[in-house]
Motif scaffolding. Structure first.
Motif, PDB file in Angstrom:
ATOM      1  N   GLU A  72      30.854   0.096 -73.346  1.00 50.37           N
ATOM      2  CA  GLU A  72      29.645  -0.490 -72.756  1.00 50.37           C
ATOM      3  C   GLU A  72      29.539  -1.970 -73.103  1.00 50.37           C
ATOM      4  O   GLU A  72      29.221  -2.800 -72.250  1.00 50.37           O
ATOM      5  N   GLU A  73      29.792  -2.296 -74.359  1.00 48.38           N
ATOM      6  CA  GLU A  73      29.694  -3.699 -74.771  1.00 48.38           C
ATOM      7  C   GLU A  73      30.738  -4.555 -74.063  1.00 48.38           C
ATOM      8  O   GLU A  73      30.448  -5.657 -73.586  1.00 48.38           O
ATOM      9  N   TYR A  75      32.307  -3.876 -71.280  1.00 51.44           N
ATOM     10  CA  TYR A  75      32.014  -3.905 -69.847  1.00 51.44           C
ATOM     11  C   TYR A  75      30.877  -4.896 -69.557  1.00 51.44           C
ATOM     12  O   TYR A  75      30.955  -5.699 -68.614  1.00 51.44           O
ATOM     13  N   ALA A  76      29.839  -4.865 -70.387  1.00 55.38           N
ATOM     14  CA  ALA A  76      28.702  -5.780 -70.183  1.00 55.38           C
ATOM     15  C   ALA A  76      29.143  -7.229 -70.350  1.00 55.38           C
ATOM     16  O   ALA A  76      28.734  -8.115 -69.599  1.00 55.38           O
ATOM     17  N   ARG A  77      29.996  -7.462 -71.331  1.00 53.00           N
ATOM     18  CA  ARG A  77      30.438  -8.839 -71.563  1.00 53.00           C
ATOM     19  C   ARG A  77      31.307  -9.331 -70.405  1.00 53.00           C
ATOM     20  O   ARG A  77      31.155 -10.460 -69.935  1.00 53.00           O
ATOM     21  N   HIS A  79      31.164  -8.185 -67.396  1.00 56.19           N
ATOM     22  CA  HIS A  79      30.240  -8.321 -66.265  1.00 56.19           C
ATOM     23  C   HIS A  79      29.588  -9.705 -66.292  1.00 56.19           C
ATOM     24  O   HIS A  79      29.507 -10.391 -65.270  1.00 56.19           O
ATOM     25  N   ALA A  80      29.129 -10.097 -67.487  1.00 57.68           N
ATOM     26  CA  ALA A  80      28.456 -11.395 -67.614  1.00 57.68           C
ATOM     27  C   ALA A  80      29.399 -12.536 -67.247  1.00 57.68           C
ATOM     28  O   ALA A  80      29.004 -13.478 -66.564  1.00 57.68           O
ATOM     29  N   GLU A  81      30.632 -12.439 -67.686  1.00 62.61           N
ATOM     30  CA  GLU A  81      31.566 -13.542 -67.423  1.00 62.61           C
ATOM     31  C   GLU A  81      31.985 -13.577 -65.954  1.00 62.61           C
ATOM     32  O   GLU A  81      32.127 -14.642 -65.367  1.00 62.61           O
TER      33      GLU A  81
END
Lengths: 327, 251
Positions: A72-73, A75-77, A79-81
């Motif tokens: 999750e972490e 993937y979220a990171r 996603h942000a980039e």
């Protein structure tokens, strides 16, 4: 059998751990701006898709595991980039000054007209008040300034004796930028803070002109102000217009929530502040080097003042950066 | 889209992720760290500039403000120090893409409501509104705003459409990644389970695969399961499938 299959699936999933670690490192490099090139961008997109798939499986097979948290972490990171706007500051600034700023100015036109009108009315009111009731000048000017005018001098006469032009420029532009930013952000008080700042500045200008007129110094004050003041006062009004738009968005949010309306207006009108800041840098330079210079004749001051004003119009219309004049 | 204390991000893949939103305490912690860093940097610059100026102009190293400082003192010592102090947040947040040293130490970063790193415009608006958030000098307005808003937002965040979320850097520890309901397994056991899963997958997809492809896959799997190459090399599909079924049952 189901447990065995799930265990096997989980085992197969865990075999991809090195890929997740690589994806995490890629996201970190992207975050630090160290990754570049088409290959790494393509790899980021592939990793993003693969992580989404693995995360969905991990959530089903191991919902309370560190594997799921790690995925999750990461993937979220990623996603942000991946969804971060491209950072090409030069291109973004050019596009903003050519296309977005003129559109923002058109959108703000009613506010610009209203705020400018308020400023003019406040200036006239300040002049009338001090003309009719001279004692009121103490509300708008310091005792020292009043005493200087009463001696038949302007407080601007000795500016260059007090400090050099470079220091004066920086101090003035810093002060002007802060006033402009305040005129903008105080729009958060439903526009009332902005209107207060604009009104007060108008009253002060009118009051000070009325004071100098009583001693026949209004012509010299005009001579001092005209080179920098045309754009400087316009910038105050433009910032006030941006603040008024923010206040209006809060007071009348329309179909949006108040917070969403506020955010949209703040971000859109905030573009104007970039132009205002640039223009005020020029005003500070003029006010430090041109305005206090006693050798500078009035025609030159007029050319500087209205020439800079024309430059401001060209900037706000986007003409300086290639926008069409057809609109 | 956000639930209490977390930002839920939708994505094109259809997989949602929830990011923990930072509360007033976390924000204050990061701010205090950043405040000390920028103050130290500004003082260091001012001190160095002042010492250099006094050495060059008066021949003595002194931090005392000169009686007639002059433009060199102002532009070389005072102005850069003030710029460091006041432009620390906007400049670093733009350069470090939503982070500052203090936020990094506190494990925080700024994101948009879509979970992406914010653009330059949003970060500038966020920082302009510090003028109000910092009222009356000790961020009272900002602190009150973070206490009363759902996602602990100060006015700058409301204006820019941003918020602060926690980010954690942790290394993946393979033995610890197994769910609590599954017993730890050896590397061989994990590999065997993975192969078993592949056998089941091949069996399920047998009819949808082309003949040569499924035969090759079956041979590769059987060899991985220990079947001699000679036994599978010339075998037809029916034989391969029977061998796979036997191996699968034996497992």
């Amino acid at each position: 059998m189901t447990n065995a299959r799930d265990a096997a699936r989980l085992a197969a999933l865990l075999e991809r751990a090195p890929d997740w670690q690589a994806a995490r490192e890629l996201a970190q490099r992207l975050g630090r701006g160290q990754a570049s090139g088409i290959d790494e961008a393509a790899r980021a997109l592939e990793s993003y898709d693969a992580l989404a798939r693995d995360l969905a499986i991990a959530r089903r097979l191991a919902p309370r595991s560190r594997t799921r948290e790690f995925l999750e972490e990461t993937y979220a990171r990623l996603h942000a980039e991946i969804h971060r706007p491209a950072v090409h500051a030069g291109d973004a600034l050019r596009r903003m000054l050519r296309d977005e700023l003129p559109a923002t100015v058109r959108w703000l036109r009613p506010y610009i007209v209203s705020v400018t009108l308020l400023f003019v009315v406040a200036t006239l009111a300040g002049a009338w008040l001090v003309h009719a009731y001279p004692g009121l000048i103490s509300l708008f000017a310091s005792e020292e300034m009043i005493a200087t005018v009463e001696r038949g001098e302007l407080w601007t006469d000795s500016l260059l004796n007090v400090m050099p032009s470079s220091v004066l420029s920086v101090q003035i532009l810093t002060n002007n930028i802060i006033v402009s930013l305040f005129a903008y952000v105080l729009g958060v008080l439903f526009g009332l803070g902005t209107l207060y700042i604009i009104g007060l500045n108008g009253l002060m200008l009118g009051g000070v002109f009325a004071l100098t007129a009583q001693y026949g110094l209004e012509g010299r004050l005009f001579e001092f102000i005209v080179a920098h003041g045309v754009v400087e006062l316009s910038c105050i009004c433009l910032s006030g217009a941006a603040g008024a738009a923010v206040g209006d968005a809060l007071a009348r949010p329309g179909l949006q929530s108040r917070a969403a309306s506020f955010a949209a207006a703040a971000r859109r009108s905030g573009q104007l502040l970039v132009a205002v800041t640039l223009l005020l840098l020029g005003c500070g330079f003029i006010e430090g080097y041109v305005s206090p210079n006693p050798d500078m004749p009035l025609p030159t001051r007029l050319v500087v003042g209205f020439g800079y004003f024309a430059l401001m119009i060209a900037l706000l219309r986007g003409w300086l950066f290639g926008a069409s004049r057809a609109r | 889209m956000s639930a209490a204390d977390q930002l839920v991000i939708d994505s094109a893949t259809g997989v949602e992720v929830a990011l923990p939103v930072v509360g007033p305490g976390g924000r204050a912690y990061a701010f205090v760290l950043d405040w000390h860093i920028r103050l130290a940097l500004a003082l260091a610059w001012y001190g160095s500039g002042a010492l250099l100026h006094s050495t060059l102009t008066r021949g003595v190293a002194s931090l005392t403000v000169p009686f007639d400082p002059g433009p060199a003192y102002f532009l070389g010592a005072v102005l850069p120090a003030a710029a460091i102090y006041f432009l620390y947040h906007p400049v670093l947040e733009i350069v470090l893409r939503g982070r500052t040293p203090g936020k990094r130490m506190a494990g925080l970063r700024i994101v948009t409501r879509e979970g992406s790193a914010p653009g330059i415009g949003a970060l500038l608006v966020r920082n302009v509104f510090r003028l109000i958030d910092s009222f009356p000098g000790v961020y009272c307005v900002g602190l009150v705003a973070t206490l009363v808003t759902r996602d602990s937002l100060r006015l700058g965040d409301l204006a820019a459409g941003t918020l602060l979320v926690y980010e954690r850097d942790r290394d993946l520890d393979l033995p610890g990644t197994a769910p609590r309901s599954v017993a730890p397994a050896s590397a061989d056991a994990i590999a065997a389970l993975a192969t078993s899963e592949l056998v089941a997958e091949l069996e399920a997809r047998w009819n949808s695969l082309a003949g040569p492809a499924r035969a090759n896959l079956a041979r590769a799997l059987l060899q991985r399961l220990g079947e001699p190459e000679a036994a599978t090399a010339g075998a037809d599909e029916a034989t391969l499938r029977a061998l796979l079924a036997r191996r699968g049952t034996a497992r």
